[in-house]
Write a protein that holds these residues in place. Structure first.
Motif, PDB file in Angstrom:
ATOM      1  N   LEU A 169       0.827  -1.205   0.000  1.00 43.69           N
ATOM      2  CA  LEU A 169       0.000   0.000   0.000  1.00 43.69           C
ATOM      3  C   LEU A 169       0.863   1.257   0.000  1.00 43.69           C
ATOM      4  CD1 LEU A 169      -2.776  -1.068   2.535  1.00 43.69           C
ATOM      5  CD2 LEU A 169      -3.066  -0.708   0.075  1.00 43.69           C
ATOM      6  N   ASP A 170       1.936   1.224   0.772  1.00 45.09           N
ATOM      7  CA  ASP A 170       2.850   2.370   0.798  1.00 45.09           C
ATOM      8  C   ASP A 170       3.508   2.572  -0.563  1.00 45.09           C
ATOM      9  OD1 ASP A 170       2.211   2.788   3.429  1.00 45.09           O
ATOM     10  OD2 ASP A 170       4.050   1.885   4.236  1.00 45.09           O
ATOM     11  N   LEU A 171       3.822   1.464  -1.240  1.00 45.65           N
ATOM     12  CA  LEU A 171       4.414   1.556  -2.571  1.00 45.65           C
ATOM     13  C   LEU A 171       3.411   2.158  -3.556  1.00 45.65           C
ATOM     14  CD1 LEU A 171       6.680   1.012  -4.585  1.00 45.65           C
ATOM     15  CD2 LEU A 171       5.877  -1.358  -4.758  1.00 45.65           C
ATOM     16  N   VAL A 172       2.166   1.725  -3.478  1.00 43.36           N
ATOM     17  CA  VAL A 172       1.117   2.303  -4.330  1.00 43.36           C
ATOM     18  C   VAL A 172       1.016   3.806  -4.088  1.00 43.36           C
ATOM     19  CG1 VAL A 172      -1.383   2.419  -4.712  1.00 43.36           C
ATOM     20  CG2 VAL A 172      -0.235   0.202  -4.606  1.00 43.36           C
ATOM     21  N   GLN A 173       1.031   4.201  -2.829  1.00 39.70           N
ATOM     22  CA  GLN A 173       0.937   5.616  -2.494  1.00 39.70           C
ATOM     23  C   GLN A 173       2.103   6.409  -3.102  1.00 39.70           C
ATOM     24  OE1 GLN A 173       1.315   6.647   1.714  1.00 39.70           O
ATOM     25  NE2 GLN A 173      -0.388   8.098   1.483  1.00 39.70           N
ATOM     26  N   GLU A 174       3.301   5.848  -3.035  1.00 42.01           N
ATOM     27  CA  GLU A 174       4.470   6.500  -3.629  1.00 42.01           C
ATOM     28  C   GLU A 174       4.305   6.647  -5.146  1.00 42.01           C
ATOM     29  OE1 GLU A 174       8.179   4.660  -2.769  1.00 42.01           O
ATOM     30  OE2 GLU A 174       7.757   4.454  -0.622  1.00 42.01           O
ATOM     31  N   LEU A 175       3.886   5.567  -5.803  1.00 41.18           N
ATOM     32  CA  LEU A 175       3.768   5.581  -7.254  1.00 41.18           C
ATOM     33  C   LEU A 175       2.689   6.549  -7.720  1.00 41.18           C
ATOM     34  CD1 LEU A 175       4.078   1.738  -7.929  1.00 41.18           C
ATOM     35  CD2 LEU A 175       5.832   3.494  -8.266  1.00 41.18           C
ATOM     36  N   VAL A 176       1.580   6.597  -6.987  1.00 38.03           N
ATOM     37  CA  VAL A 176       0.499   7.518  -7.337  1.00 38.03           C
ATOM     38  C   VAL A 176       0.962   8.967  -7.163  1.00 38.03           C
ATOM     39  CG1 VAL A 176      -1.769   8.360  -6.600  1.00 38.03           C
ATOM     40  CG2 VAL A 176      -1.387   5.912  -6.883  1.00 38.03           C
ATOM     41  N   ALA A 177       1.700   9.226  -6.094  1.00 36.32           N
ATOM     42  CA  ALA A 177       2.213  10.582  -5.869  1.00 36.32           C
ATOM     43  C   ALA A 177       3.170  10.994  -6.988  1.00 36.32           C
ATOM     44  CB  ALA A 177       2.906  10.656  -4.513  1.00 36.32           C
ATOM     45  N   GLU A 178       3.999  10.055  -7.448  1.00 39.44           N
ATOM     46  CA  GLU A 178       4.956  10.357  -8.513  1.00 39.44           C
ATOM     47  C   GLU A 178       4.256  10.624  -9.842  1.00 39.44           C
ATOM     48  OE1 GLU A 178       7.639   7.114  -8.765  1.00 39.44           O
ATOM     49  OE2 GLU A 178       8.522   7.443  -6.782  1.00 39.44           O
ATOM     50  N   SER A 179       3.235   9.849 -10.134  1.00 37.60           N
ATOM     51  CA  SER A 179       2.578   9.921 -11.442  1.00 37.60           C
ATOM     52  C   SER A 179       1.456  10.940 -11.502  1.00 37.60           C
ATOM     53  CB  SER A 179       2.022   8.546 -11.821  1.00 37.60           C
ATOM     54  OG  SER A 179       0.973   8.165 -10.936  1.00 37.60           O
ATOM     55  N   GLY A 180       0.903  11.299 -10.349  1.00 39.49           N
ATOM     56  CA  GLY A 180      -0.248  12.191 -10.329  1.00 39.49           C
ATOM     57  C   GLY A 180      -1.545  11.503 -10.695  1.00 39.49           C
ATOM     58  N   SER A 181      -1.541  10.170 -10.725  1.00 38.94           N
ATOM     59  CA  SER A 181      -2.741   9.424 -11.087  1.00 38.94           C
ATOM     60  C   SER A 181      -3.827   9.555 -10.014  1.00 38.94           C
ATOM     61  CB  SER A 181      -2.409   7.937 -11.276  1.00 38.94           C
ATOM     62  OG  SER A 181      -1.502   7.749 -12.328  1.00 38.94           O
ATOM     63  N   THR A 182      -5.047   9.336 -10.433  1.00 39.94           N
ATOM     64  CA  THR A 182      -6.185   9.262  -9.523  1.00 39.94           C
ATOM     65  C   THR A 182      -6.375   7.809  -9.122  1.00 39.94           C
ATOM     66  OG1 THR A 182      -7.230  11.131 -10.632  1.00 39.94           O
ATOM     67  CG2 THR A 182      -8.648   9.760  -9.262  1.00 39.94           C
ATOM     68  N   LEU A 183      -6.458   7.557  -7.823  1.00 36.35           N
ATOM     69  CA  LEU A 183      -6.548   6.190  -7.304  1.00 36.35           C
ATOM     70  C   LEU A 183      -7.935   5.919  -6.732  1.00 36.35           C
ATOM     71  CD1 LEU A 183      -5.241   3.484  -6.300  1.00 36.35           C
ATOM     72  CD2 LEU A 183      -4.678   4.718  -4.185  1.00 36.35           C
ATOM     73  N   MET A 184      -8.515   4.780  -7.120  1.00 42.80           N
ATOM     74  CA  MET A 184      -9.718   4.258  -6.480  1.00 42.80           C
ATOM     75  C   MET A 184      -9.419   2.826  -6.061  1.00 42.80           C
ATOM     76  SD  MET A 184     -12.816   5.798  -8.835  1.00 42.80           S
ATOM     77  CE  MET A 184     -14.085   5.222  -7.690  1.00 42.80           C
ATOM     78  N   MET A 185      -9.603   2.526  -4.783  1.00 45.73           N
ATOM     79  CA  MET A 185      -9.177   1.242  -4.228  1.00 45.73           C
ATOM     80  C   MET A 185     -10.290   0.602  -3.411  1.00 45.73           C
ATOM     81  SD  MET A 185      -6.054   0.515  -1.538  1.00 45.73           S
ATOM     82  CE  MET A 185      -6.930   1.238  -0.133  1.00 45.73           C
ATOM     83  N   VAL A 186     -10.734  -0.566  -3.851  1.00 51.23           N
ATOM     84  CA  VAL A 186     -11.695  -1.338  -3.073  1.00 51.23           C
ATOM     85  C   VAL A 186     -10.974  -1.967  -1.888  1.00 51.23           C
ATOM     86  CG1 VAL A 186     -13.157  -3.397  -3.045  1.00 51.23           C
ATOM     87  CG2 VAL A 186     -13.240  -1.850  -4.993  1.00 51.23           C
ATOM     88  N   SER A 187     -11.568  -1.857  -0.704  1.00 54.06           N
ATOM     89  CA  SER A 187     -10.969  -2.465   0.474  1.00 54.06           C
ATOM     90  C   SER A 187     -12.044  -2.849   1.481  1.00 54.06           C
ATOM     91  CB  SER A 187      -9.980  -1.505   1.138  1.00 54.06           C
ATOM     92  OG  SER A 187      -9.431  -2.097   2.304  1.00 54.06           O
ATOM     93  N   HIS A 188     -11.832  -3.990   2.138  1.00 53.25           N
ATOM     94  CA  HIS A 188     -12.686  -4.390   3.252  1.00 53.25           C
ATOM     95  C   HIS A 188     -12.070  -3.997   4.591  1.00 53.25           C
ATOM     96  CE1 HIS A 188     -14.605  -7.149   0.277  1.00 53.25           C
ATOM     97  NE2 HIS A 188     -15.663  -6.924   1.019  1.00 53.25           N
ATOM     98  N   ASP A 189     -10.859  -3.474   4.559  1.00 53.10           N
ATOM     99  CA  ASP A 189     -10.130  -3.168   5.783  1.00 53.10           C
ATOM    100  C   ASP A 189     -10.063  -1.654   5.985  1.00 53.10           C
ATOM    101  OD1 ASP A 189      -8.357  -2.848   7.869  1.00 53.10           O
ATOM    102  OD2 ASP A 189      -6.975  -4.407   7.178  1.00 53.10           O
ATOM    103  N   PRO A 190     -10.739  -1.107   6.999  1.00 52.38           N
ATOM    104  CA  PRO A 190     -10.689   0.336   7.240  1.00 52.38           C
ATOM    105  C   PRO A 190      -9.278   0.859   7.414  1.00 52.38           C
ATOM    106  CG  PRO A 190     -12.414  -0.682   8.568  1.00 52.38           C
ATOM    107  CD  PRO A 190     -11.623  -1.793   7.959  1.00 52.38           C
ATOM    108  N   ALA A 191      -8.386   0.039   7.973  1.00 53.21           N
ATOM    109  CA  ALA A 191      -7.006   0.492   8.172  1.00 53.21           C
ATOM    110  C   ALA A 191      -6.321   0.776   6.839  1.00 53.21           C
ATOM    111  CB  ALA A 191      -6.225  -0.560   8.953  1.00 53.21           C
ATOM    112  N   ASP A 192      -6.642  -0.012   5.801  1.00 54.20           N
ATOM    113  CA  ASP A 192      -6.068   0.231   4.477  1.00 54.20           C
ATOM    114  C   ASP A 192      -6.541   1.576   3.941  1.00 54.20           C
ATOM    115  OD1 ASP A 192      -5.063  -2.286   4.781  1.00 54.20           O
ATOM    116  OD2 ASP A 192      -6.320  -3.223   3.247  1.00 54.20           O
ATOM    117  N   ALA A 193      -7.836   1.847   4.108  1.00 55.50           N
ATOM    118  CA  ALA A 193      -8.394   3.106   3.634  1.00 55.50           C
ATOM    119  C   ALA A 193      -7.746   4.284   4.347  1.00 55.50           C
ATOM    120  CB  ALA A 193      -9.904   3.115   3.844  1.00 55.50           C
ATOM    121  N   ARG A 194      -7.611   4.175   5.642  1.00 54.82           N
ATOM    122  CA  ARG A 194      -7.003   5.267   6.411  1.00 54.82           C
ATOM    123  C   ARG A 194      -5.534   5.457   6.018  1.00 54.82           C
ATOM    124  NH1 ARG A 194      -9.987   6.946  10.951  1.00 54.82           N
ATOM    125  NH2 ARG A 194     -11.593   5.485  11.699  1.00 54.82           N
ATOM    126  N   ARG A 195      -4.875   4.388   5.648  1.00 59.67           N
ATOM    127  CA  ARG A 195      -3.431   4.444   5.399  1.00 59.67           C
ATOM    128  C   ARG A 195      -3.090   5.305   4.190  1.00 59.67           C
ATOM    129  NH1 ARG A 195       0.464   1.049   7.577  1.00 59.67           N
ATOM    130  NH2 ARG A 195       2.512   1.276   6.588  1.00 59.67           N
TER     131      ARG A 195
END
Length: 230
Positions: A169-195
């Motif tokens: 998840l941290d890697l995804v966050q880094e890559l999205v920040a670098e690319s400027g992409s818009t992220l939509m992520m399905v999750s059943h875990d609230p901690a993932d969403a908060r992260r």
């Protein structure tokens, strides 16, 4: 901005309503009870599921009738969809050339993507020779080389252990920040969403609601979400 304008999405006997917008560059979690339609929402945005009604727009572009390959969307599914007979390099290369015929430049780009996700030196390995976490990284690298404006994640890291999932998840966050992409992520875990997600879309009772601040939605959940979260 991504806009779903008075949309109705059909999935067999199930229908999902969505009338919402997601700002360009935002990171948005898609949360809600099992079977509520979270994956259905992402599949409609990606073009794998047609709209029964409504319009889907990205900025000034109308995506409603466009096939998946012509949308500014890259989607990562739950199982990663790696081909077992192909190497890591070849699997990533499919994001550049669906026919698998890679030029020297394509190979260099795929190799760089693998290095970016921490798999330098593993280009020739096939999925069976990779751990679950490494397979997830290959799938993420394949999405990375597509360079699309919208990145859709349908719980691709759900099978990973807590520590490895957090790392991905941290890697995804880094890559999205670098690319400027818009992220939509399905999750059943609230901690993932908060992260990694600033906002969250609640999908429940046949409706995908407009995004709210993740902390606001999870700190004061409506009854349907509170019942699900326990």
């Amino acid at each position: 901005m991504l806009k779903l304008e008075d949309c109705v999405i059909g999935n067999g006997d199930f229908t999902l309503h969505a009338d919402l917008g997601v700002a360009a560059g935002d990171s948005v979690a898609v949360i809600g009870p099992s079977g509520a339609g979270k994956s259905t929402l992402l599949e409609a945005i990606a073009g794998f599921r047609p709209l029964v009604r409504g319009r889907l727009r990205w900025g000034a572009a109308d995506l409603t009738e466009l096939p998946p390959g012509r949308r500014p969307v890259a989607m990562l599914f739950q199982d990663g969809n790696l081909f077992p007979h192909l190497t890591a390099m070849q699997n990533v290369g499919l994001g550049l050339r669906p026919n698998g015929r890679l030029s020297a430049q394509d190979e260099a780009e795929a190799k760089a993507a693998l290095a970016r996700v921490g798999l330098s030196g593993m280009e020739a390995r096939k999925p069976a020779a990779l751990s679950g976490g490494q397979q997830s990284r290959v799938a993420l690298a394949r999405v990375l080389v597509q360079r699309r404006d919208l990145l859709l994640l349908d719980e691709p890291f759900a099978a990973l252990g807590p520590s490895l999932k957090a790392e991905m998840l941290d890697l995804v966050q880094e890559l999205v920040a670098e690319s400027g992409s818009t992220l939509m992520m399905v999750s059943h875990d609230p901690a993932d969403a908060r992260r990694i997600c600033e906002h969250a879309i609640l999908v429940a009772q046949n409706t995908a609601l407009p995004p709210k601040a993740t902390s606001e939605l999870l700190d004061k959940p409506p009854p349907v979400l509170r019942d699900y979260l326990g």
